[in-house]
Design an enzyme around this catalytic site. Structure first.
Site, PDB file in Angstrom:
ATOM      1  N   ASP A  14       3.150   0.005 -12.404  1.00  0.00           N
ATOM      2  CA  ASP A  14       1.422   0.612 -12.353  1.00  0.00           C
ATOM      3  C   ASP A  14       1.104   0.818 -14.171  1.00  0.00           C
ATOM      4  O   ASP A  14       1.171   2.083 -14.556  1.00  0.00           O
ATOM      5  CB  ASP A  14       0.841   1.211 -11.618  1.00  0.00           C
ATOM      6  CG  ASP A  14       1.634   1.350 -10.400  1.00  0.00           C
ATOM      7  OD1 ASP A  14       1.175   0.207 -10.074  1.00  0.00           O
ATOM      8  OD2 ASP A  14       2.372   2.035  -9.968  1.00  0.00           O
ATOM      9  N   GLU A 198      -6.648  -3.821  -5.801  1.00  0.00           N
ATOM     10  CA  GLU A 198      -6.661  -2.723  -6.332  1.00  0.00           C
ATOM     11  C   GLU A 198      -5.942  -2.600  -7.927  1.00  0.00           C
ATOM     12  O   GLU A 198      -6.227  -3.799  -8.356  1.00  0.00           O
ATOM     13  CB  GLU A 198      -5.071  -2.434  -5.658  1.00  0.00           C
ATOM     14  CG  GLU A 198      -4.162  -2.817  -6.048  1.00  0.00           C
ATOM     15  CD  GLU A 198      -2.835  -3.115  -5.364  1.00  0.00           C
ATOM     16  OE1 GLU A 198      -3.032  -2.018  -3.760  1.00  0.00           O
ATOM     17  OE2 GLU A 198      -2.034  -2.967  -5.404  1.00  0.00           O
TER      18      GLU A 198
END
Length: 322
Positions: A14, A198
């Site tokens: 991420d 997402e």
């Protein structure tokens, strides 16, 4: 063109890289232990590979709020203040005895010039939404003088794990308008093992606002899709957004790269080249839950723009060092 080290940071998922006016790149990402927020900085992207990480915030030790699974921190500079957005599991929100991940979105800030100074960071609290449910992966961008937030959230009334929402902000840690859902998993490639939208990331260019996002399970099925809207349109109107019917970035077995996703964008050192920053694994087979496999590595590569002004990301590049 700079040749970037890949992976530039190992075992960091991420990833988010912010290029600041002080000449530094600031890097934040999920750590494998999911227990803290780290920052590192360097004058070059390759320098991040060797930069010493600094822990600037740790999960709460007392069960309750922000006490587990700290995910996907992003560092932003807004009106002279540093902000880091992240999500945390909070047992106080767990409604079924621990079977789910009761994540909510949170923010910390620092008004010190150097964000590496951990003493400046203070908690701003939870970023609350009208639906009190699993929410994550918030990112912000400014357009026409307005601060906007895009994030992923579960709506219990909609089948699937998470959808994408957008809202205007009252301040950097408070939503100031009714959230609007702009995407829900509908295509097969968004629903492999899990129906997921997402990890949104925003880039504004060529009169357009582009939102990339990640879809499907966090294994080799993970991939990147894209929405777009005119920058002059009402971004809080779902009809302003168009979603492409295909992934724009996905696994590349030829280069042994699997599950690219949860990307961000930055610029090259000379400011001329747009770069996509993402995580990827260099193997396909995973033992157990992919969430707890630590080998999602941060990768960086340039991308181009086509004649219609749309980004062309190409394919994940191969590792270039052992």
């Amino acid at each position: 063109m700079t040749n970037y080290i890949n992976p530039v940071v190992v075992q960091r998922a991420d990833p988010f890289i912010y290029k600041h006016s002080d000449g530094y790149y600031y890097f934040s990402a999920s750590v494998p232990e999911y227990d803290r927020i780290e920052l590192r900085r360097a004058k070059t992207i390759n320098g991040l590979a060797h930069a010493t990480p600094r822990t600037i915030w740790k999960k709460h030790e007392t069960p309750g709020v922000m006490d587990n699974l700290i995910w996907a921190p992003e560092i932003h500079w807004i009106d002279g203040v540093w902000y880091i957005y992240f999500e945390a599991e909070s047992t106080v929100f767990n409604s079924n005895g621990g079977a789910d991940h009761p994540h909510r979105m949170f923010c910390i800030s620092s008004d010190l010039e150097n964000p590496m100074d951990f003493s400046g960071w203070v908690e701003k609290g939870q970023i609350e939404t009208p639906i009190d449910s699993f929410s994550l992966d918030e990112t912000v961008f400014e357009l026409n003088g307005n601060l906007m937030m895009v994030w992923a959230q579960k709506d219990p009334a909609i089948e699937g794990s998470s959808n994408l929402y957008i809202a205007q902000m009252k301040n950097p840690w408070t939503i100031g308008s009714e959230p609007v859902m702009i995407s829900t998993p509908t295509f097969d490639w968004e629903k492999r093992r899990f129906a997921v939208n997402e990890g949104p990331a925003v880039i504004v260019k060529n009169g357009m606002v582009f939102i990339t996002y990640s879809a499907s399970a966090t294994d080799e099925n993970y991939c990147v899709g894209m929405l777009y809207a005119k920058d002059s349109s009402d971004l809080l109107n779902a009809d302003s957004w168009t979603k492409l019917d295909h992934p724009v970035f996905e696994s590349n077995p030829e280069n042994h790269q699997y599950g690219p996703g949860h990307n961000s964008f930055t610029k090259s050192e000379d400011g001329r080249q747009d770069l996509i920053v993402y995580h990827c694994r260099d193997y396909k087979d995973i033992d157990g839950d992919p969430l707890y496999d630590p080998n999602r590595h941060t990768m960086v590569q340039p991308f181009t723009w086509d004649q219609n002004g749309f980004p062309v990301f190409g394919k994940p590049v191969s590792n270039n060092y052992d």
